[in-house]
Design a protein around this motif. Structure first.
Motif, short mmCIF file in Angstrom:
data_model
loop_
_atom_site.label_atom_id
_atom_site.label_comp_id
_atom_site.label_asym_id
_atom_site.label_seq_id
_atom_site.Cartn_x
_atom_site.Cartn_y
_atom_site.Cartn_z
N GLY A 155 55.64 62.43 54.84
CA GLY A 155 54.62 62.52 55.88
C GLY A 155 54.24 63.93 56.28
N SER A 156 54.64 64.91 55.50
CA SER A 156 54.31 66.30 55.82
C SER A 156 52.90 66.64 55.35
CB SER A 156 55.33 67.24 55.17
OG SER A 156 55.28 67.13 53.75
N LEU A 157 52.39 67.77 55.81
CA LEU A 157 51.12 68.30 55.33
C LEU A 157 51.26 68.74 53.87
CD1 LEU A 157 50.30 70.58 58.39
CD2 LEU A 157 49.15 68.43 57.84
N THR A 158 50.17 68.70 53.14
CA THR A 158 50.18 69.10 51.73
C THR A 158 49.77 70.56 51.59
OG1 THR A 158 49.65 66.87 50.99
CG2 THR A 158 49.22 68.66 49.44
N ILE A 159 50.61 71.35 50.91
CA ILE A 159 50.27 72.73 50.57
C ILE A 159 50.30 72.89 49.06
CG2 ILE A 159 50.94 73.86 52.72
CD1 ILE A 159 53.67 74.41 51.53
N HIS A 160 49.47 73.77 48.56
CA HIS A 160 49.37 73.98 47.11
C HIS A 160 50.22 75.16 46.69
CE1 HIS A 160 45.68 71.73 48.22
NE2 HIS A 160 46.05 71.03 47.17
N GLN A 161 51.53 74.99 46.87
CA GLN A 161 52.51 76.00 46.48
C GLN A 161 53.88 75.33 46.48
OE1 GLN A 161 54.17 78.33 44.83
NE2 GLN A 161 52.41 79.63 45.34
N ASP A 162 54.78 75.84 45.64
CA ASP A 162 56.14 75.32 45.56
C ASP A 162 56.94 75.87 46.74
OD1 ASP A 162 58.61 74.33 44.86
OD2 ASP A 162 58.89 75.68 43.14
N ALA A 163 56.73 75.27 47.89
CA ALA A 163 57.36 75.73 49.13
C ALA A 163 57.59 74.53 50.03
CB ALA A 163 56.48 76.76 49.82
N LEU A 164 58.56 74.68 50.93
CA LEU A 164 58.90 73.65 51.91
C LEU A 164 58.98 74.31 53.28
CD1 LEU A 164 61.83 71.98 49.93
CD2 LEU A 164 59.54 71.02 50.21
N LEU A 165 58.26 73.78 54.24
CA LEU A 165 58.24 74.33 55.59
C LEU A 165 58.87 73.34 56.56
CD1 LEU A 165 57.31 76.59 57.55
CD2 LEU A 165 55.17 75.33 57.80
N TYR A 166 59.89 73.82 57.30
CA TYR A 166 60.60 72.99 58.27
C TYR A 166 60.49 73.60 59.66
CZ TYR A 166 63.08 70.96 54.22
OH TYR A 166 63.41 70.34 53.04
N LEU A 167 60.51 72.73 60.68
CA LEU A 167 60.60 73.16 62.07
C LEU A 167 61.78 72.45 62.73
CD1 LEU A 167 56.88 72.86 63.27
CD2 LEU A 167 58.10 74.96 62.67
N THR A 168 62.43 73.13 63.65
CA THR A 168 63.46 72.49 64.46
C THR A 168 63.48 73.11 65.85
OG1 THR A 168 65.80 71.86 64.60
CG2 THR A 168 65.35 74.06 63.77
N THR A 169 63.84 72.28 66.83
CA THR A 169 64.14 72.75 68.18
C THR A 169 65.59 72.38 68.47
OG1 THR A 169 61.86 72.45 68.90
CG2 THR A 169 63.53 72.68 70.62
N LEU A 170 66.43 73.39 68.61
CA LEU A 170 67.87 73.17 68.78
C LEU A 170 68.26 73.33 70.24
CD1 LEU A 170 69.13 75.31 65.75
CD2 LEU A 170 69.05 72.81 65.87
N ASP A 171 68.99 72.34 70.75
CA ASP A 171 69.57 72.46 72.07
C ASP A 171 70.67 73.52 72.05
OD1 ASP A 171 67.97 70.39 73.06
OD2 ASP A 171 69.43 68.86 72.51
N LYS A 172 71.00 74.03 73.21
CA LYS A 172 72.06 75.02 73.33
C LYS A 172 73.32 74.55 72.62
CE LYS A 172 74.71 77.61 76.80
NZ LYS A 172 74.92 77.84 78.25
#
Length: 232
Positions: A155-172
């Motif tokens: 379900g991620s956005l499609t990019i035209h490059q061999d790359a993976l982009l992740y986001l996280t919000t970490l609690d203390k």
């Protein structure tokens, strides 16, 4: 190996209601030591003043990702897309053979705070396209959520490059662990808060180039919002 790019060492420009910090050479800011990392060309942290924005301009053969940390922007482009990109949204524009676009902060009271990423595309001359999605706080809280990938995986956005982009919000005091093949590289960017990356302290605005590290442990000192980009 982890090589830090500290927040206070980045380039800084102000123009037309935009206050920008540049991890790599970009526009009028040039530093021959920082011309990108692997297929990552640009990483800019930008504040857009009320009623200001980026007037229509064209791009070609570049993948442009934009993540809104605060506020809302209106996106318009030459493909006919019109979108309101809110806090927590991420958009991807594949410029391909050519696309013109504009971004405007229509609010009279609220700044827009965003992160902009440019990647080299896998090939030139692709058809231009645009999409944007919202990834809820819940689905990236204390986990690395894939938000962009070469084939739009999970379900991620499609990019035209061999790359993976992740986001996280970490609690203390929470931790996210990522396993990286020895043939792969990563860029880590802290957008909010403070964390430890394999025992190395990193804070908001800091970035880190990662090579020859098979296990990446991101541990929040206080609540931290972090981006991880895996690259070939």
């Amino acid at each position: 190996m982890i090589e830090l790019r500290l927040a206070q060492e980045r380039g800084h420009t102000q123009f037309g209601g935009l206050d920008s910090y540049h991890t790599f050479s970009f526009g009028s800011y040039h530093d021959p030591r920082y011309l990108g990392f692997r297929d990552l060309l640009a990483l800019n942290e930008v504040c857009v003043q009320t009623g200001c924005g980026i007037p229509a301009h064209a791009h070609q053969d570049v993948e442009i990702l934009l993540y809104v940390l605060k506020g809302s922007l209106v996106h318009e482009d030459s493909l006919g897309n019109h979108a309101l990109v809110h806090t927590g949204d991420i958009e991807c524009m594949s410029a391909g053979t050519g696309i013109a676009h504009s971004k405007v902060n229509l609010s009279a009271t609220e700044l827009v705070h965003l992160l902009q990423i440019w990647l080299v595309p896998e090939q030139e001359g692709l058809p231009p396209c645009y999409e944007h999605k919202t990834f809820s706080f819940k689905e990236r809280r204390n986990v690395l959520r894939l938000v962009a990938s070469q084939h739009g995986r999970d379900g991620s956005l499609t990019i035209h490059q061999d790359a993976l982009l992740y986001l996280t919000t970490l609690d203390k005091e929470q931790q996210a662990v990522y396993h990286l093949s020895r043939s792969r590289h990563a860029w880590i960017q802290v957008m909010r808060g403070e964390a430890m990356l394999n025992g190395t302290p990193i804070k908001a605005g800091d970035g880190a180039a990662v090579r020859d590290e098979e296990r990446l442990a991101i541990a929040a000192i206080n609540t931290a919002e972090v981006l991880l980009l895996e690259l070939a």
